[in-house]
Design a protein around this motif. Structure first.
Motif, PDB file in Angstrom:
ATOM      1  N   ILE A  17       0.847  -1.200   0.000  1.00 36.56           N
ATOM      2  CA  ILE A  17       0.000   0.000   0.000  1.00 36.56           C
ATOM      3  C   ILE A  17       0.882   1.250   0.000  1.00 36.56           C
ATOM      4  CG2 ILE A  17      -1.631   1.359   1.383  1.00 36.56           C
ATOM      5  CD1 ILE A  17      -2.845  -1.387   2.258  1.00 36.56           C
ATOM      6  N   PHE A  18       1.899   1.271   0.860  1.00 37.52           N
ATOM      7  CA  PHE A  18       2.789   2.423   0.960  1.00 37.52           C
ATOM      8  C   PHE A  18       3.515   2.666  -0.358  1.00 37.52           C
ATOM      9  CE2 PHE A  18       6.898   4.406   1.869  1.00 37.52           C
ATOM     10  CZ  PHE A  18       6.512   5.511   2.615  1.00 37.52           C
ATOM     11  N   TYR A  19       4.161   1.646  -0.898  1.00 35.42           N
ATOM     12  CA  TYR A  19       4.966   1.832  -2.105  1.00 35.42           C
ATOM     13  C   TYR A  19       4.125   1.977  -3.368  1.00 35.42           C
ATOM     14  CZ  TYR A  19       9.191   1.544   0.560  1.00 35.42           C
ATOM     15  OH  TYR A  19      10.196   1.818   1.459  1.00 35.42           O
ATOM     16  N   ASP A  20       2.944   1.360  -3.441  1.00 31.53           N
ATOM     17  CA  ASP A  20       2.042   1.627  -4.570  1.00 31.53           C
ATOM     18  C   ASP A  20       1.716   3.115  -4.613  1.00 31.53           C
ATOM     19  OD1 ASP A  20       1.821  -1.006  -5.525  1.00 31.53           O
ATOM     20  OD2 ASP A  20      -0.090  -1.381  -4.507  1.00 31.53           O
ATOM     21  N   LYS A  88       3.810  13.016   0.284  1.00 33.86           N
ATOM     22  CA  LYS A  88       3.075  11.786  -0.008  1.00 33.86           C
ATOM     23  C   LYS A  88       3.519  10.675   0.936  1.00 33.86           C
ATOM     24  CE  LYS A  88       0.176   9.402  -2.509  1.00 33.86           C
ATOM     25  NZ  LYS A  88      -1.248   9.722  -2.555  1.00 33.86           N
ATOM     26  N   ALA A  89       4.812  10.572   1.192  1.00 34.50           N
ATOM     27  CA  ALA A  89       5.321   9.551   2.109  1.00 34.50           C
ATOM     28  C   ALA A  89       4.697   9.710   3.495  1.00 34.50           C
ATOM     29  CB  ALA A  89       6.843   9.620   2.198  1.00 34.50           C
ATOM     30  N   LEU A  90       4.618  10.935   3.980  1.00 35.72           N
ATOM     31  CA  LEU A  90       4.024  11.186   5.297  1.00 35.72           C
ATOM     32  C   LEU A  90       2.531  10.882   5.282  1.00 35.72           C
ATOM     33  CD1 LEU A  90       5.879  14.444   6.393  1.00 35.72           C
ATOM     34  CD2 LEU A  90       6.594  12.058   6.605  1.00 35.72           C
ATOM     35  N   GLU A  91       1.858  11.236   4.203  1.00 36.48           N
ATOM     36  CA  GLU A  91       0.430  10.947   4.061  1.00 36.48           C
ATOM     37  C   GLU A  91       0.161   9.440   4.101  1.00 36.48           C
ATOM     38  OE1 GLU A  91      -2.476  10.880   0.229  1.00 36.48           O
ATOM     39  OE2 GLU A  91      -1.374  12.746   0.543  1.00 36.48           O
ATOM     40  N   LEU A  92       1.093   8.654   3.582  1.00 34.54           N
ATOM     41  CA  LEU A  92       0.931   7.199   3.511  1.00 34.54           C
ATOM     42  C   LEU A  92       1.404   6.473   4.775  1.00 34.54           C
ATOM     43  CD1 LEU A  92       2.098   6.760  -0.178  1.00 34.54           C
ATOM     44  CD2 LEU A  92      -0.213   6.315   0.700  1.00 34.54           C
ATOM     45  N   GLY A  93       1.787   7.214   5.792  1.00 34.86           N
ATOM     46  CA  GLY A  93       2.186   6.586   7.051  1.00 34.86           C
ATOM     47  C   GLY A  93       3.675   6.570   7.307  1.00 34.86           C
TER      48      GLY A  93
END
Length: 132
Positions: A17-20, A88-93
């Motif tokens: 999910i994170f890397y997608d 985006k990285a922060l948004e994804l956790g």
């Protein structure tokens, strides 16, 4: 020179999910994916002729741990894209490990970078080298 780098994960569903989400913003897709019997190995890239990032559970069966001093750096062609990938990285956790900004002096070799960690603690850097 580098074909791909591999990061360990203890939760492949969360990693995918994170890397997608993260690498999808750069136009990367899953180039290769194996099932749980092979650690859930998943590789993202923009093409077979470009460097890629892979994530998998460790082959030895031990827990995945982030390496101290290890980092993957992702080159981008604009500072705004560095800012956007970090956000985006922060948004994804992911977590911030150094906000976007210029490191050193402005000029032809200027380094603008942003540092973050994925949900497993692996460190990544988005960067742009060159003037603003």
């Amino acid at each position: 020179m580098i074909g791909y780098v591999t990061l360990g994960s203890n939760d492949m569903t969360k990693a995918r999910i994170f890397y997608d989400g993260l690498l999808g913003t750069l136009g990367a897709t899953r180039l290769m994916e194996f099932g749980d019997e092979l650690g859930g190995f998943t590789m993202w890239g923009t093409g077979w002729d470009k460097p890629a990032i892979a994530v998998t559970r460790p082959h030895n069966g031990n827990a995945a741990v982030a390496g101290n001093g290890n980092m993957i750096a992702i080159p981008l062609d604009a500072r705004a894209k560095v800012d956007a990938l970090h956000a985006k990285a922060l948004e994804l956790g992911g977590t911030c490990d150094g906000p976007p900004g210029l490191r050193g002096e402005e000029g032809p070799q200027a380094f603008y970078g942003a540092y973050f960690r994925d949900p497993e603690g692996n460190k990544l850097c988005a960067f742009r080298t060159g003037p603003a």
